[in-house]
Structures are given as C-alpha cells and as structure tokens.
Design an enzyme around this catalytic site. Structure first.
Site, short mmCIF file in Angstrom:
data_model
loop_
_atom_site.label_atom_id
_atom_site.label_comp_id
_atom_site.label_asym_id
_atom_site.label_seq_id
_atom_site.Cartn_x
_atom_site.Cartn_y
_atom_site.Cartn_z
N LYS A 1 0.84 -1.20 0.00
CA LYS A 1 0.00 0.00 0.00
C LYS A 1 0.88 1.26 0.00
CE LYS A 1 -3.43 -2.47 2.79
NZ LYS A 1 -4.32 -2.38 3.97
N TYR B 1 -12.18 -2.74 -2.14
CA TYR B 1 -12.62 -2.72 -0.74
C TYR B 1 -14.14 -2.67 -0.57
CZ TYR B 1 -7.87 -2.26 1.13
OH TYR B 1 -6.57 -2.49 1.49
N PHE C 1 -14.56 3.28 8.65
CA PHE C 1 -13.22 3.62 8.19
C PHE C 1 -13.08 3.62 6.66
CE2 PHE C 1 -13.24 -0.99 9.10
CZ PHE C 1 -12.81 -1.51 7.87
N ARG D 1 -0.76 -14.62 4.03
CA ARG D 1 -1.39 -13.99 5.20
C ARG D 1 -0.53 -14.20 6.45
NH1 ARG D 1 -6.12 -10.78 4.88
NH2 ARG D 1 -6.85 -11.69 6.82
N THR E 1 -3.91 -7.65 11.33
CA THR E 1 -4.26 -6.36 10.71
C THR E 1 -3.62 -5.17 11.42
OG1 THR E 1 -6.37 -7.36 10.06
CG2 THR E 1 -6.22 -4.97 9.89
N ARG F 1 3.80 -6.88 9.16
CA ARG F 1 3.17 -5.84 9.99
C ARG F 1 3.76 -5.82 11.40
NH1 ARG F 1 -2.90 -7.37 7.92
NH2 ARG F 1 -3.01 -6.03 6.08
N ASN G 1 -1.09 -0.20 7.44
CA ASN G 1 -0.50 -1.51 7.75
C ASN G 1 0.26 -2.11 6.56
OD1 ASN G 1 -2.61 -2.36 6.19
ND2 ASN G 1 -3.72 -3.38 7.82
N HIS H 1 -1.55 -5.58 1.69
CA HIS H 1 -2.81 -6.33 1.58
C HIS H 1 -2.50 -7.74 1.07
CE1 HIS H 1 -6.85 -7.50 0.33
NE2 HIS H 1 -6.28 -7.97 -0.76
N GLU I 1 -9.77 -10.46 -6.79
CA GLU I 1 -8.76 -9.40 -6.75
C GLU I 1 -7.73 -9.55 -7.87
OE1 GLU I 1 -9.31 -8.93 -1.92
OE2 GLU I 1 -7.43 -9.75 -2.67
P1 DAT Z 1 -6.70 -7.24 6.43
O1 DAT Z 1 -6.01 -6.21 5.58
O2 DAT Z 1 -5.82 -7.73 7.55
O3 DAT Z 1 -7.31 -8.36 5.61
P2 DAT Z 1 -9.43 -6.24 6.73
O4 DAT Z 1 -9.75 -6.92 5.45
O5 DAT Z 1 -10.29 -6.53 7.90
O6 DAT Z 1 -7.91 -6.49 7.17
O7 DAT Z 1 -9.49 -4.67 6.49
C1 DAT Z 1 -8.99 -4.10 5.29
C2 DAT Z 1 -8.19 -2.89 5.63
O8 DAT Z 1 -9.02 -1.88 6.19
C3 DAT Z 1 -7.10 -3.14 6.67
O9 DAT Z 1 -5.91 -3.62 6.10
C4 DAT Z 1 -6.94 -1.79 7.30
C5 DAT Z 1 -8.32 -1.19 7.22
N1 DAT Z 1 -9.06 -1.37 8.47
C6 DAT Z 1 -9.68 -2.49 8.90
N2 DAT Z 1 -10.26 -2.31 10.08
C7 DAT Z 1 -10.03 -1.02 10.40
C8 DAT Z 1 -10.37 -0.19 11.52
N3 DAT Z 1 -11.10 -0.66 12.55
N4 DAT Z 1 -9.93 1.08 11.49
C9 DAT Z 1 -9.20 1.57 10.47
N5 DAT Z 1 -8.85 0.86 9.40
C10 DAT Z 1 -9.26 -0.41 9.37
MG MG Z 2 -8.85 -8.28 4.18
#
Ligand code: DAT
Ligand code: MG
Length: 148
Positions: free
Chosen positions: A9, A49, A57, A85, A91, A102, A112, A115, A126
C-alpha cells in the site's frame, strides 16, 4: 498450486519498504506471477474494498489507498493465500507477531503497509481486478528445491 493477490500500500511505498517486503515473499519460496506499480483509481479502490463499504473507516481507507503508488503482485505456491497472510501478520501492526511484515514494521491499523487476499474467492476476484491482462506463466528452476 494457488495464486494470491498481494499489494504494498502507499505507506509501504512511501517508507521505502518495497524491496524488504518483496524479498520476504521471494525468499519464502513463492513464485512471482504478476508485478506492476500503479496509482489506484477511485473506482478500482472502491471495488477492491467493496466488502467494507458500510464500515466507518471506508472513506479514509479509499483516500489512503488512492493517495500514491501501490505495488501489485501475484504470488503462487502451495497454499499461497494462507502462506502470504502468515507472512503479513495481524491487521493491527501493534498486535502483529514479530517476524511478520506488519509485526516488524507496523504501528497502526489503517497504515499496515500490505494487503493479501483472505480466501480463494477473494483471490480470484482481486487478481482479475488488478491484473485483467492476466498473469505470467513460467517455470521457476528453484521450485524443484523448494518442494520435496
Ligand atoms: P486485512 O487487511 O488484515 O485483511 P481487513 O480486510 O479486515 O484487514 O481490512 C482491510 C483494511 O481496512 C485493513 O488492512 C486496514 C483497514 N481497516 C480495517 N479495520 C479497520 C479499523 N477498525 N480502522 C481503520 N482501518 C481499518
Ligand atoms: Mg482483508
């Protein structure tokens, strides 16, 4: 063999972590079958997303991921989705285990750095979204030394 979508990212690019992050996937034994760098459009970011579009968020996440270059990668190997992963870690960087990307470089939930697809269906979605041109087909000579 499975293929997963992995993306560095904008924060990972801005922090100069491209080679560090890519090197971990390379050294693990995954095979690179897609690679490019783009500044994501609003449309591609929103589609990527889409599952989070009701979350508070989401607007910030779209703004962040469209803010500069990302590095789009496709990595293949046995159980590549889970392997990626595991390399990536939890996350929230503050909670991610040391040794993960991370866990070693992150202090934030939103910023973070990376992805990785979370399931076969999302990986297919994707990969098709970010690599509509298709992926590279090639024989990697070290494969014979990576898998028994
Ligand atoms: P991951 O990237 O570990 O698969 P995710 O799919 O739950 O996590 O979320 C996608 C992205 O959105 C994540 O990398 C960062 C952001 N994100 C997730 N939960 C969040 C939160 N509570 N506050 C801010 N950003 C968040
Ligand atoms: Mg995810």
């Amino acid at each position: 063999m499975e293929t997963t979508y992995v993306m560095i990212k904008p924060d990972g690019v801005q922090r100069g972590l491209i080679a560090e992050i890519m090197g971990r996937f390379e050294r693990k034994g995954l095979k690179l079958v897609g690679l490019k760098s783009v500044v994501p459009s609003q449309e591609i970011a929103e589609t990527h997303y889409e599952v989070h579009n009701e979350r508070p968020f989401y607007p910030g996440l779209i703004k962040f991921v469209t803010s500069g270059p990302v590095v789009c990668m496709a990595w293949s190997g046995k159980d590549a989705i889970t392997v990626a992963r595991t390399l990536i870690g939890a996350t929230n960087g503050r909670e991610a285990n040391p040794g993960t990307i991370r866990g070693d470089f992150g202090m934030d939930m939103g910023f973070n750095m990376i992805h990785g697809s979370d399931a076969p269906e999302t990986a297919a979605f994707e990969l098709g979204l970010w690599f509509p041109e298709g992926l590279m087909e090639w024989d990697q000579t070290i494969t014979a030394w990576v898998y028994e």
